[in-house]
Design a protein around this motif. Structure first.
Motif, PDB file in Angstrom:
ATOM      1  N   VAL A 160      27.266  -0.986   7.161  1.00 15.56           N
ATOM      2  CA  VAL A 160      25.992  -0.655   6.524  1.00 15.56           C
ATOM      3  C   VAL A 160      25.423   0.548   7.259  1.00 15.56           C
ATOM      4  N   ALA A 161      25.449   1.727   6.616  1.00 13.70           N
ATOM      5  CA  ALA A 161      25.031   2.942   7.318  1.00 13.70           C
ATOM      6  C   ALA A 161      24.702   4.046   6.329  1.00 13.70           C
ATOM      7  N   PRO A 162      23.808   4.971   6.715  1.00 12.13           N
ATOM      8  CA  PRO A 162      23.417   6.064   5.810  1.00 12.13           C
ATOM      9  C   PRO A 162      24.614   6.856   5.272  1.00 12.13           C
ATOM     10  N   ARG A 163      25.662   7.048   6.091  1.00 11.07           N
ATOM     11  CA  ARG A 163      26.803   7.851   5.605  1.00 11.07           C
ATOM     12  C   ARG A 163      27.484   7.229   4.393  1.00 11.07           C
ATOM     13  N   ARG A 164      27.247   5.953   4.104  1.00 14.63           N
ATOM     14  CA  ARG A 164      27.885   5.305   2.952  1.00 14.63           C
ATOM     15  C   ARG A 164      27.097   5.499   1.649  1.00 14.63           C
ATOM     16  N   VAL A 165      25.879   6.045   1.758  1.00 15.64           N
ATOM     17  CA  VAL A 165      25.073   6.259   0.548  1.00 15.64           C
ATOM     18  C   VAL A 165      25.727   7.348  -0.305  1.00 15.64           C
ATOM     19  N   LYS A 166      25.916   7.051  -1.605  1.00 15.85           N
ATOM     20  CA  LYS A 166      26.661   7.958  -2.488  1.00 15.85           C
ATOM     21  C   LYS A 166      25.861   8.253  -3.755  1.00 15.85           C
ATOM     22  N   PRO A 167      26.061   9.453  -4.344  1.00 16.02           N
ATOM     23  CA  PRO A 167      25.451   9.717  -5.654  1.00 16.02           C
ATOM     24  C   PRO A 167      25.820   8.599  -6.632  1.00 16.02           C
ATOM     25  N   GLY A 168      24.842   8.165  -7.395  1.00 21.39           N
ATOM     26  CA  GLY A 168      25.064   7.062  -8.335  1.00 21.39           C
ATOM     27  C   GLY A 168      24.556   5.730  -7.794  1.00 21.39           C
ATOM     28  N   ASP A 169      24.302   5.658  -6.468  1.00 19.33           N
ATOM     29  CA  ASP A 169      23.763   4.412  -5.914  1.00 19.33           C
ATOM     30  C   ASP A 169      22.373   4.118  -6.485  1.00 19.33           C
ATOM     31  N   ALA A 170      22.103   2.838  -6.670  1.00 18.90           N
ATOM     32  CA  ALA A 170      20.754   2.423  -7.035  1.00 18.90           C
ATOM     33  C   ALA A 170      19.933   2.259  -5.764  1.00 18.90           C
ATOM     34  N   VAL A 171      18.629   2.526  -5.874  1.00 16.71           N
ATOM     35  CA  VAL A 171      17.695   2.368  -4.763  1.00 16.71           C
ATOM     36  C   VAL A 171      16.783   1.198  -5.115  1.00 16.71           C
ATOM     37  N   ILE A 172      16.882   0.122  -4.340  1.00 20.58           N
ATOM     38  CA  ILE A 172      16.142  -1.106  -4.665  1.00 20.58           C
ATOM     39  C   ILE A 172      15.185  -1.447  -3.523  1.00 20.58           C
ATOM     40  N   VAL A 173      13.919  -1.718  -3.835  1.00 20.32           N
ATOM     41  CA  VAL A 173      13.006  -2.236  -2.813  1.00 20.32           C
ATOM     42  C   VAL A 173      12.851  -3.745  -3.006  1.00 20.32           C
ATOM     43  N   SER A 174      12.504  -4.436  -1.905  1.00 15.36           N
ATOM     44  CA  SER A 174      12.478  -5.901  -1.948  1.00 15.36           C
ATOM     45  C   SER A 174      11.140  -6.479  -2.393  1.00 15.36           C
ATOM     46  N   GLY A 175      10.100  -5.644  -2.405  1.00 18.65           N
ATOM     47  CA  GLY A 175       8.800  -6.193  -2.789  1.00 18.65           C
ATOM     48  C   GLY A 175       7.729  -5.121  -2.834  1.00 18.65           C
ATOM     49  N   ASP A 176       6.490  -5.548  -3.075  1.00 17.86           N
ATOM     50  CA  ASP A 176       5.385  -4.595  -3.196  1.00 17.86           C
ATOM     51  C   ASP A 176       5.109  -3.922  -1.856  1.00 17.86           C
ATOM     52  N   LEU A 177       4.669  -2.683  -1.928  1.00 10.20           N
ATOM     53  CA  LEU A 177       4.584  -1.830  -0.743  1.00 10.20           C
ATOM     54  C   LEU A 177       3.157  -1.688  -0.200  1.00 10.20           C
ATOM     55  N   GLY A 178       3.088  -1.428   1.094  1.00 13.31           N
ATOM     56  CA  GLY A 178       1.834  -0.994   1.724  1.00 13.31           C
ATOM     57  C   GLY A 178       0.969  -2.092   2.305  1.00 13.31           C
ATOM     58  N   ARG A 179       1.434  -3.339   2.240  1.00 12.84           N
ATOM     59  CA  ARG A 179       0.571  -4.435   2.697  1.00 12.84           C
ATOM     60  C   ARG A 179       0.217  -4.358   4.179  1.00 12.84           C
ATOM     61  N   HIS A 180       1.224  -4.159   5.013  1.00 15.19           N
ATOM     62  CA  HIS A 180       0.947  -4.231   6.449  1.00 15.19           C
ATOM     63  C   HIS A 180      -0.064  -3.162   6.892  1.00 15.19           C
ATOM     64  N   GLY A 181       0.232  -1.925   6.535  1.00 13.78           N
ATOM     65  CA  GLY A 181      -0.656  -0.829   6.942  1.00 13.78           C
ATOM     66  C   GLY A 181      -2.073  -1.045   6.456  1.00 13.78           C
ATOM     67  N   MET A 182      -2.211  -1.472   5.204  1.00 15.31           N
ATOM     68  CA  MET A 182      -3.547  -1.628   4.654  1.00 15.31           C
ATOM     69  C   MET A 182      -4.258  -2.866   5.210  1.00 15.31           C
ATOM     70  N   ALA A 183      -3.498  -3.924   5.557  1.00 16.36           N
ATOM     71  CA  ALA A 183      -4.124  -5.105   6.165  1.00 16.36           C
ATOM     72  C   ALA A 183      -4.707  -4.733   7.534  1.00 16.36           C
ATOM     73  N   VAL A 184      -3.958  -3.986   8.313  1.00 16.23           N
ATOM     74  CA  VAL A 184      -4.444  -3.578   9.647  1.00 16.23           C
ATOM     75  C   VAL A 184      -5.613  -2.605   9.505  1.00 16.23           C
ATOM     76  N   MET A 185      -5.462  -1.633   8.603  1.00 14.34           N
ATOM     77  CA  MET A 185      -6.533  -0.648   8.419  1.00 14.34           C
ATOM     78  C   MET A 185      -7.818  -1.303   7.915  1.00 14.34           C
ATOM     79  N   SER A 186      -7.674  -2.307   7.041  1.00  9.67           N
ATOM     80  CA  SER A 186      -8.877  -2.922   6.461  1.00  9.67           C
ATOM     81  C   SER A 186      -9.685  -3.646   7.538  1.00  9.67           C
ATOM     82  N   VAL A 187      -8.983  -4.255   8.512  1.00 12.55           N
ATOM     83  CA  VAL A 187      -9.705  -4.919   9.609  1.00 12.55           C
ATOM     84  C   VAL A 187     -10.367  -3.853  10.473  1.00 12.55           C
ATOM     85  N   ARG A 188      -9.610  -2.817  10.764  1.00  9.73           N
ATOM     86  CA  ARG A 188     -10.122  -1.773  11.648  1.00  9.73           C
ATOM     87  C   ARG A 188     -11.315  -1.045  11.043  1.00  9.73           C
ATOM     88  N   GLU A 189     -11.246  -0.824   9.737  1.00  8.44           N
ATOM     89  CA  GLU A 189     -12.309  -0.062   9.074  1.00  8.44           C
ATOM     90  C   GLU A 189     -13.423  -0.981   8.557  1.00  8.44           C
TER      91      GLU A 189
END
Ligand code: MG
Length: 354
Positions: free
Chosen positions: A174-203
């Motif tokens: 499992v390594a960046p050199r194996r990424v090839k044209p035609g590969d799908a890019v999949i995320v596992s879930g909704d983004l930005g929770r951690h940063g915004m949870a910490v920022m919301s407490v701080r702000e």
């Protein structure tokens, strides 16, 4: 747990429970103070029994067949406790996740603490308990560690460094050199929770209650994908710099282009609202329990199915594709149909979030 007991310092020990006990600099008699701390406090939490195996300068362990992966990270998050997690959990999951991204099964961790004089022992105890629980959940042992105390005002409560080793099973690549044209890019879930949870407490933002960090182990999810025989080309956890930084690095490293479709990128309404309020782009906001997978497009549907059955992938989605064109660049097709370049930010968008 072995420990460097020769220098630095140390908690006032034996550790008094309750009341308002705090971390103190200890002057003189340090060896015993440190030993009391390690034997009375860290060893029981991290599952070592000094009666069975006397402490030594290094942990020695057998490892299964395969290649070793090793990583380290330091955690300085402020505040120490935030909705959905704390610095202890983060210190275990962060290092475990980096091992998992290399296709490694986490095997053992070290934990080093820099404590500021005056830190309530109760706070340290909560953090250590949180690390213990996280390690137990992952099935990784904390086998060695260190503690230093710095003067009041010279630290900020607690800083933690964890290093980890993991074992990459034979055949797993499992390594960046194996990424090839035609590969799908999949995320596992909704983004930005951690940063915004910490920022919301701080702000002190009002919607703080709605925003929980996604702080979680990704090791089980990666295990499930590899066990299912998915031809995973590359994995990356979407920590500092978010999805944007991860994809820019991989496009650059693999010499490929990446095309993203904004409409398919999952972002929850509270995160989107908080980002808008603070003028942040969720693509760049840190996550602590999300990853991106690269694999052949024909395997995408089956992979989404496997991911949907795993709690660490709450909202898996194909968000883009790897291209031959514009190597080294990430392009985003916006919800309005425009194309724009996704670039690395020159500075730190959010300091001290991990
Ligand atoms: Mg990482």
């Amino acid at each position: 747990m072995s420990s460097n007991q020769n220098e630095g310092f140390s908690l006032q020990c034996p550790v008094p429970r309750g009341t308002h006990a705090t971390v103190q600099m200890a002057h003189g008699g340090g060896g015993r103070v440190m030993r009391n701390l390690i034997e009375g406090f860290f060893l029981p939490a991290f599952g070592s029994d000094p009666a069975k195996e006397p402490p030594h300068d290094a942990a020695v362990m057998d490892v299964p067949e395969g290649r070793l992966a090793m990583t380290t990270d330091t955690f300085v998050v402020s505040p120490l406790f935030f909705p959905g997690g704390d610095i202890g959990k983060l210190a275990v999951y962060g290092t475990v996740n980096d091992l998992a991204m290399a296709g490694a099964r986490p095997w053992a961790l070290s934990a080093a603490f820099i404590l500021e004089e005056g830190l309530p022992l109760e706070t340290l105890e909560r953090i250590v308990a949180s690390m213990r629980d996280a390690a137990l959940e992952v099935g990784v042992r904390i086998v060695t560690g260190d503690t230093k105390v710095v003067d009041r005002g010279k630290g900020d409560g607690v800083f933690i460094n964890t290093a980890g080793i993991g074992v990459v099973a034979p055949g797993v690549q499992v390594a960046p050199r194996r990424v090839k044209p035609g590969d799908a890019v999949i995320v596992s879930g909704d983004l930005g929770r951690h940063g915004m949870a910490v920022m919301s407490v701080r702000e002190g933002l009002a919607f703080e209650a709605e925003l929980q960090s996604d702080c979680a182990s990704l090791a089980g999810l990666v295990d499930t994908l590899l066990e299912a025989g998915a031809d995973v080309h590359c994995l990356r956890d979407l920590t500092r710099g978010g999805l944007a930084a991860a994809l820019c690095e991989i496009a650059d490293g693999a010499g490929v282009g990446i095309e993203l479709d904004e409409a398919s990128i999952p972002v929850s309404p509270p995160v989107a609202n908080a980002c808008e309020l603070l003028g942040l782009d969720p693509l760049y906001v840190a996550n602590e329990g999300r990853l991106v997978v690269f694999l052949p497009a024909e395997a995408a549907e089956r992979t989404l199915e496997i991911m949907r059955s795993h709690p660490a992938a709450p909202q898996p989605a194909v968000v883009g594709t790897v291209t031959e064109t514009h190597p080294g660049m990430v392009q985003l097709r916006t919800t309005l149909g425009a194309e724009r370049i996704v670039d690395l930010l020159s500075g730190e968008q959010m300091p001290r979030i991990c």
